[in-house]
Design a protein around this motif. Structure first.
Motif, PDB file in Angstrom:
ATOM      1  N   ARG A 197      -0.124  -0.970  -9.644  1.00 37.13           N
ATOM      2  CA  ARG A 197       0.754  -0.801  -8.609  1.00 37.13           C
ATOM      3  C   ARG A 197       0.905   0.591  -8.274  1.00 37.13           C
ATOM      4  O   ARG A 197       1.085   0.996  -7.026  1.00 37.13           O
ATOM      5  N   GLY A 198       1.111   1.249  -9.314  1.00 37.04           N
ATOM      6  CA  GLY A 198       1.003   2.827  -9.102  1.00 37.04           C
ATOM      7  C   GLY A 198       0.080   3.538  -8.271  1.00 37.04           C
ATOM      8  O   GLY A 198       0.394   4.017  -7.314  1.00 37.04           O
ATOM      9  N   ARG A 199      -1.224   2.695  -8.509  1.00 31.50           N
ATOM     10  CA  ARG A 199      -2.266   3.242  -7.601  1.00 31.50           C
ATOM     11  C   ARG A 199      -2.058   3.091  -6.195  1.00 31.50           C
ATOM     12  O   ARG A 199      -2.329   3.839  -5.211  1.00 31.50           O
ATOM     13  N   GLN A 200      -1.616   1.820  -5.874  1.00 30.47           N
ATOM     14  CA  GLN A 200      -1.522   1.612  -4.555  1.00 30.47           C
ATOM     15  C   GLN A 200      -0.442   2.075  -4.127  1.00 30.47           C
ATOM     16  O   GLN A 200      -0.563   2.414  -2.849  1.00 30.47           O
ATOM     17  N   THR A 201       0.632   2.364  -4.664  1.00 33.29           N
ATOM     18  CA  THR A 201       1.774   3.157  -4.215  1.00 33.29           C
ATOM     19  C   THR A 201       1.368   4.430  -3.735  1.00 33.29           C
ATOM     20  O   THR A 201       1.555   5.151  -2.708  1.00 33.29           O
ATOM     21  N   ARG A 202       0.436   5.252  -4.708  1.00 34.49           N
ATOM     22  CA  ARG A 202      -0.078   6.633  -4.400  1.00 34.49           C
ATOM     23  C   ARG A 202      -0.876   6.522  -3.105  1.00 34.49           C
ATOM     24  O   ARG A 202      -0.920   7.460  -2.371  1.00 34.49           O
ATOM     25  N   ALA A 203      -1.833   5.536  -3.253  1.00 36.71           N
ATOM     26  CA  ALA A 203      -2.789   5.329  -1.852  1.00 36.71           C
ATOM     27  C   ALA A 203      -2.027   5.284  -0.732  1.00 36.71           C
ATOM     28  O   ALA A 203      -2.245   6.019  -0.035  1.00 36.71           O
ATOM     29  N   GLU A 204      -0.666   4.414  -0.492  1.00 39.84           N
ATOM     30  CA  GLU A 204       0.060   4.386   0.630  1.00 39.84           C
ATOM     31  C   GLU A 204       0.847   5.543   0.879  1.00 39.84           C
ATOM     32  O   GLU A 204       0.984   5.957   2.098  1.00 39.84           O
ATOM     33  N   ALA A 205       1.343   6.336  -0.089  1.00 36.54           N
ATOM     34  CA  ALA A 205       1.771   7.777  -0.122  1.00 36.54           C
ATOM     35  C   ALA A 205       1.046   8.709   0.702  1.00 36.54           C
ATOM     36  O   ALA A 205       1.383   9.457   1.750  1.00 36.54           O
ATOM     37  N   ALA A 206      -0.135   8.624   0.091  1.00 35.34           N
ATOM     38  CA  ALA A 206      -1.195   9.746   0.643  1.00 35.34           C
ATOM     39  C   ALA A 206      -1.414   9.360   2.168  1.00 35.34           C
ATOM     40  O   ALA A 206      -1.753  10.119   2.937  1.00 35.34           O
ATOM     41  N   LEU A 207      -1.649   8.197   2.376  1.00 30.99           N
ATOM     42  CA  LEU A 207      -1.894   7.709   3.788  1.00 30.99           C
ATOM     43  C   LEU A 207      -0.782   8.067   4.754  1.00 30.99           C
ATOM     44  O   LEU A 207      -0.937   8.492   5.842  1.00 30.99           O
TER      45      LEU A 207
END
Lengths: 324, 112
Positions: free
Chosen positions: A180-190
């Motif tokens: 979930r952390g990776r998913q949140t990071r990916a969304e934040a980067a986007l």
């Protein structure tokens, strides 16, 4: 419930549809608890070490979380033939991203090198079209080659094939990274990339989008727009970027951060609405004088649709996080 | 997570044309781990990673109904055979008995 079990459950539900994750996750947790409890009851003592050992045993008995996830997903795994399916998946995962990246880079380089006056629309259009063609061709070639190979595949070669589990799955094979952390990071980067793109709008020349003839290559934004408005616009974008940076660094979708982001989002929409309804924000030569007001109102409506959509997706993300 | 209330309605537990009595383990609401234990005790050892996805598929097909019991210290999802599930089970049971009878007869006759 230990962190190990939570990681295991996250690995199982990570690739399942969002709506079924909470239910399946809760059932797996309950099952693990029941199995651990039943085995603890059989022994003479219940120390933390014994509980941890039994928990590892139970998780290994449940097996590879990816395999369990596939069982829950119930998706057909015989598109190419059951023997070659892991190799097929493995090849697609490795080859398609490489082909896609090469296609994008090649197309951009060739277009920029061979076109004297590059138009952004032309560049995007040709890149998307050629990349999709390259991906479909690669997919077809992989499917045909592996499909033909599946007919003459030696069973003795199966365990050595890429994509296959080499040995029985153990807890040491568990992917400990926070999904979930990776998913949140990916969304934040986007989100940061999107904010950066929004920040550059006042500088983008109209020649990039085939409408350069309308205002002789000027900007999309009215050059007479007050500096205060532009500073306000960038200020709000800066605040939104700060929220995304916090999400990226903490790798969490905490309700407080989401709430702050939502408030800034709405405040910025109000700011843009006022800006659009009180003055010509778009370059006057790009708008038809007769329909200028209508165009401004359509822009305002579009802004609020985006804001509402953003609020809904944020709320859904936070809800998913709180269910954890 | 949306959880239905406990206990489940009686509609799904009764009126099934199945030969096993209503108190049979397969007719009572059971949670996953208790089903695993029941199957193992009945001589059908089943792996959890096989049973749970199967239960979910049967629930989606309307052959089982499920409710979460959150009144206990540990929330558990209880499954019950629905009326249509009982019909399918009865048909499968009947086919199984016919097949068993045929195989037994063939075996007695010396074939194979």
């Amino acid at each position: 419930m230990s962190a190990l079990t939570e990681t295991y459950v996250d690995n199982v539900i990570g690739h399942l549809p969002e709506k079924s994750r909470a239910d399946i996750g809760a059932e797996i947790r309950a099952t693990i608890s029941d199995m651990v409890e039943a085995r603890l009851g059989e022994g003479p003592h219940r120390g933390p070490e014994r509980t941890a050992t039994i928990e590892r045993e139970v998780l290994e008995e449940l097996g590879d979380p990816a395999a369990l996830s596939r069982e829950y997903a119930n998706s057909p795994q015989h598109f190419i033939g059951p023997k070659s399916y892991p190799l097929f998946l493995w090849t697609l995962r490795w080859i398609l991203p490489i082909v896609g990246l090469l296609a994008v880079l090649t197309n951009v380089v060739v277009t920029v090198a061979t076109t004297p006056d590059v138009q952004l629309g032309e560049l995007i259009g040709s890149t998307v079209g050629n990349t999709v063609t390259a991906l479909l061709t690669a997919f077809a070639v992989i499917t045909i080659i592996i499909g033909l190979g599946d007919r003459s595949l030696d069973d003795n070669a199966l365990p050595r094939m890429p994509g296959r589990q080499k040995a029985p799955w153990t807890i040491d094979d568990l992917d400990r990274r926070d999904i979930r952390g990776r998913q949140t990071r990916a969304e934040a980067a986007l989100g940061l990339v999107f904010i950066l793109a929004l920040a550059t709008i006042p500088f983008i020349p109209t020649t990039l989008l085939y409408v350069g003839h309308l205002n002789r290559g000027g900007t999309f934004i009215n050059p007479d727009l007050g500096t205060d408005w532009l500073l306000g616009y960038w200020g709000f974008l800066g605040l939104l970027a700060a929220v995304e940076i916090i999400r990226f660094v903490t790798a969490s979708a905490r309700p407080t951060v989401a709430l702050i982001g939502g408030v800034i989002d709405v405040a910025m929409a109000v700011f843009l609405t006022i800006a659009l309804l009180t003055q010509p924000v778009l370059h006057p030569e790009l708008t038809s004088a007769a329909n200028a007001n209508v165009q401004q109102i359509i822009t305002v409506i579009a802004i609020w649709i985006i804001v509402v959509w953003d609020q809904v997706t944020t709320w859904r993300t936070v809800r998913g996080w709180r269910r954890r | 997570m949306r959880r239905r209330h406990w206990p489940p309605t009686s509609r799904s537990c009764v009126a099934a044309p199945w030969s096993s009595p209503a108190s049979s383990p397969v007719r009572r609401p059971q949670y996953g781990y208790s089903l695993l234990t029941t199957l193992t005790e009945a001589g059908i050892p089943t792996e959890a990673n096989t049973l749970y996805p199967l239960l979910r598929r049967l629930e989606k097909q309307g052959l089982l109904s499920a409710v979460w019991n959150t009144e206990q210290a540990r929330p558990r999802k209880y499954y019950t055979v629905t009326a249509s599930g009982a019909e399918v089970a009865a048909a499968l049971h009947s086919q199984w008995l016919e097949l068993d009878s045929s195989i037994t007869k063939l075996w007695k006759d010396g074939t194979p």
